[in-house]
Scaffold this motif. Structure first.
Motif, PDB file in Angstrom:
ATOM      1  N   UNK A   1       0.813  -1.215   0.000  1.00 21.41           N
ATOM      2  CA  UNK A   1       0.000   0.000   0.000  1.00 21.41           C
ATOM      3  C   UNK A   1       0.847   1.266   0.000  1.00 21.41           C
ATOM      4  N   UNK A   2       2.045   1.190   0.574  1.00 17.84           N
ATOM      5  CA  UNK A   2       2.959   2.331   0.470  1.00 17.84           C
ATOM      6  C   UNK A   2       3.285   2.608  -0.998  1.00 17.84           C
ATOM      7  N   UNK A   3       3.522   1.549  -1.764  1.00 17.23           N
ATOM      8  CA  UNK A   3       3.793   1.717  -3.191  1.00 17.23           C
ATOM      9  C   UNK A   3       2.578   2.302  -3.909  1.00 17.23           C
ATOM     10  N   UNK A   4       1.375   1.897  -3.493  1.00 15.90           N
ATOM     11  CA  UNK A   4       0.159   2.439  -4.111  1.00 15.90           C
ATOM     12  C   UNK A   4       0.031   3.933  -3.833  1.00 15.90           C
ATOM     13  N   UNK A   5       0.369   4.353  -2.614  1.00 12.57           N
ATOM     14  CA  UNK A   5       0.346   5.781  -2.296  1.00 12.57           C
ATOM     15  C   UNK A   5       1.384   6.530  -3.127  1.00 12.57           C
ATOM     16  N   UNK A   6       2.592   5.977  -3.202  1.00 14.71           N
ATOM     17  CA  UNK A   6       3.649   6.629  -3.978  1.00 14.71           C
ATOM     18  C   UNK A   6       3.222   6.821  -5.421  1.00 14.71           C
ATOM     19  N   UNK A   7       2.608   5.793  -6.000  1.00 17.71           N
ATOM     20  CA  UNK A   7       2.145   5.877  -7.381  1.00 17.71           C
ATOM     21  C   UNK A   7       1.009   6.889  -7.507  1.00 17.71           C
ATOM     22  N   UNK A   8       0.132   6.949  -6.502  1.00 17.49           N
ATOM     23  CA  UNK A   8      -0.957   7.930  -6.523  1.00 17.49           C
ATOM     24  C   UNK A   8      -0.436   9.357  -6.504  1.00 17.49           C
ATOM     25  N   UNK A   9       0.519   9.628  -5.606  1.00 19.85           N
ATOM     26  CA  UNK A   9       1.135  10.962  -5.563  1.00 19.85           C
ATOM     27  C   UNK A   9       1.803  11.291  -6.901  1.00 19.85           C
ATOM     28  N   UNK A  10       2.539  10.319  -7.431  1.00 19.15           N
ATOM     29  CA  UNK A  10       3.267  10.546  -8.685  1.00 19.15           C
ATOM     30  C   UNK A  10       2.290  10.791  -9.832  1.00 19.15           C
ATOM     31  N   UNK A  11       1.236   9.987  -9.906  1.00 15.99           N
ATOM     32  CA  UNK A  11       0.277  10.112 -11.001  1.00 15.99           C
ATOM     33  C   UNK A  11      -0.344  11.501 -11.030  1.00 15.99           C
ATOM     34  N   UNK A  12      -0.580  12.090  -9.858  1.00 18.71           N
ATOM     35  CA  UNK A  12      -1.205  13.404  -9.795  1.00 18.71           C
ATOM     36  C   UNK A  12      -0.184  14.536  -9.729  1.00 18.71           C
ATOM     37  N   UNK A  13       1.076  14.220 -10.016  1.00 15.62           N
ATOM     38  CA  UNK A  13       2.073  15.260 -10.214  1.00 15.62           C
ATOM     39  C   UNK A  13       2.649  15.864  -8.951  1.00 15.62           C
TER      40      UNK A  13
END
Length: 468
Positions: A93-105
């Motif tokens: 889930x940490x990776x999912x958060x990281x990807x979420x932050x990255x996806x939204x710039x």
């Protein structure tokens, strides 16, 4: 230049005066990684990303800490429920958060510490609190004695006599039911670490006090988080840190929630909208526009209609950028202006007034479109430079490499789509040339049914994605 921020502890907007001239230090309560993020979780990171970008635009070197809570009651409960190791759930889930932050710039933090990597610092803080008479051990647990700290509840403005302190299972031996856990004694089968009081694990509140101290020192500029964290989390952080001897945060800034049907978006309510699913249905840059452009202290009521409105509004900005690009050969050749317009800066300085700042963006786009209509290339290019400068502050410049490189759409299919659409447009132009209007209209209608909008201009037809 004076940036002003609403300080929750003062209950008013205050001039921001950094602790160290030319620098700003921010600690943001980040993810508790028991599950993948919904858009309500990501809003907080996005709001503080805009804050950070504005500080940096204003010339302040920013140290931005966003922690990861990778051990707590919810993660342990998920571990038991799913029959998986707690650390496996946390890391996924940490990776999912990281990807979420990255996806939204969102820009990556300066440091992103995990709670489990700082047990030593937490033990040291507990020792100091016990020595100073602010904490005590009971049954292998360590508790903070709230009556030992006279300033307790000043942030949330509550009365101690009326306090109902949340307590977890196994928190025995309290001298006062309002005391809160710093350390929880180990239960069979649960993760635990060695301490002077036996094996156990840290309390949620202790983690942030210890990590903020390690990475930002005994005093720093801004502590941020969602409104729901004011009590008990931030209240307890203040008590721990100040009782330990730290001055702690000088400003407290809290963002509002994303709601559905008037309720805070929450997994427990079953109304969450996962970021991983949303980016499949909406362009990430549109999601950023939707979540980042309301004022950070205003609630966002989630709806598909509101997202469609955000998509249409952002399409107007993109359309202007594309039209100037057609005029100049490439919009990317127009660099962002060195300074944003004064009205935009004034809005951002006033408690990060993004809605007012965004109004300046749209006004500038309209001026640019008028310049295009008047065939005033110089004025149109100047307006584009201003628009790019403003969008950069908001993290919304579609020509930025993050978005232009395909991160916005997942797979970079824009060039492929453009080639295919151009083939249809060429057929339509041929039909128009021979005055075959029914065929030309039919081709245009087919593109419209595919979600594309075709506009005829002096340089020929151009296409764009239409609203949903």
């Amino acid at each position: 230049m004076t940036i002003r921020l609403y300080d929750t502890s003062a209950r008013q907007i205050r001039d921001f005066v950094p602790l160290q001239p030319g620098c700003v230090s921010i600690y943001l309560c980040g993810a508790t990684v028991q599950a993948a993020p919904h858009i309500g979780h990501i809003r907080s990171g996005l709001n503080f990303d805009i804050m950070r970008r504005w500080f940096e635009y204003r010339g302040l070197r920013t140290t931005f800490i966003r922690n990861v809570t990778d051990i707590d009651d919810k993660i342990i409960a998920k571990s038991a429920e799913q029959g998986r190791p707690w650390w496996s759930i946390g890391y996924e889930n940490e990776r999912a958060f990281t990807e979420g932050y990255r996806a939204l710039g969102c820009l990556p933090p300066t440091y992103e510490p995990r709670a489990t990597g700082h047990i030593t610092e937490m033990v040291e803080m507990m020792r100091g609190l016990i020595e100073r008479g602010h904490a005590y051990e009971a049954d292998g647990n360590v508790y903070f004695a709230v009556t030992s700290f006279p300033e307790y509840l000043e942030l949330s403005n509550q009365e101690l006599d009326n306090l109902l302190q949340p307590s977890g299972e196994g928190e025995t031996g309290k001298r006062d039911p309002r005391d809160f856990a710093l350390w929880k004694t180990a239960k069979p089968g649960e993760p635990s670490w060695e301490s002077p009081w036996g094996r156990g694990r840290p309390g949620w509140h202790l983690e942030c006090s210890a990590m903020a101290h390690k990475y930002l020192g005994p005093v720093f500029d801004i502590h941020g988080g969602g409104l729901d964290l004011i009590f008990p989390h931030h209240e307890n952080e203040i008590a721990q840190a100040k009782a330990y001897g730290d001055e702690f945060a000088r400003y407290w800034v809290h963002n509002a929630w994303v709601t559905m049907s008037g309720e805070k978006m929450s997994k427990s309510l079953g109304n969450s909208v996962l970021v991983s699913e949303m980016v499949k249905r909406w362009r990430p840059i549109v999601l950023r526009y939707y979540l980042g452009t309301p004022h950070y202290r205003s609630m966002i009521e989630y709806s598909e209609e509101a997202l469609r409105e955000a998509e249409s509004a952002f399409a107007r900005i993109e359309g202007f950028i594309q039209r100037v690009g057609e005029l100049t050969g490439t919009a990317g050749a127009v660099e962002p202006a060195a300074e944003v317009p004064p009205a935009f800066a004034e809005a951002m300085d006033d408690d990060l007034g993004v809605p007012q700042a965004l109004a300046v963006v749209h006004t500038t786009v309209r001026q640019g479109n008028s310049a295009l209509a008047a065939d005033d290339k110089e004025a149109a290019v100047a307006r584009l430079a201003e628009v790019r400068a403003m969008l950069a502050v908001l993290g919304l410049d579609p020509l930025d490499p993050h978005w232009a490189g395909g991160a916005d759409r997942g797979d970079d299919l824009n060039g492929v789509v453009d080639t295919l659409v151009r083939m249809v447009l060429d057929q339509r132009e041929a039909a128009r040339a021979r005055k075959d209007w029914p065929t030309a209209d039919a081709l245009r209608d087919q593109l419209g049914q595919s979600g594309l909008v075709v506009e005829d201009g002096p340089q020929g037809p151009r296409w764009s994605l239409g609203p949903r």
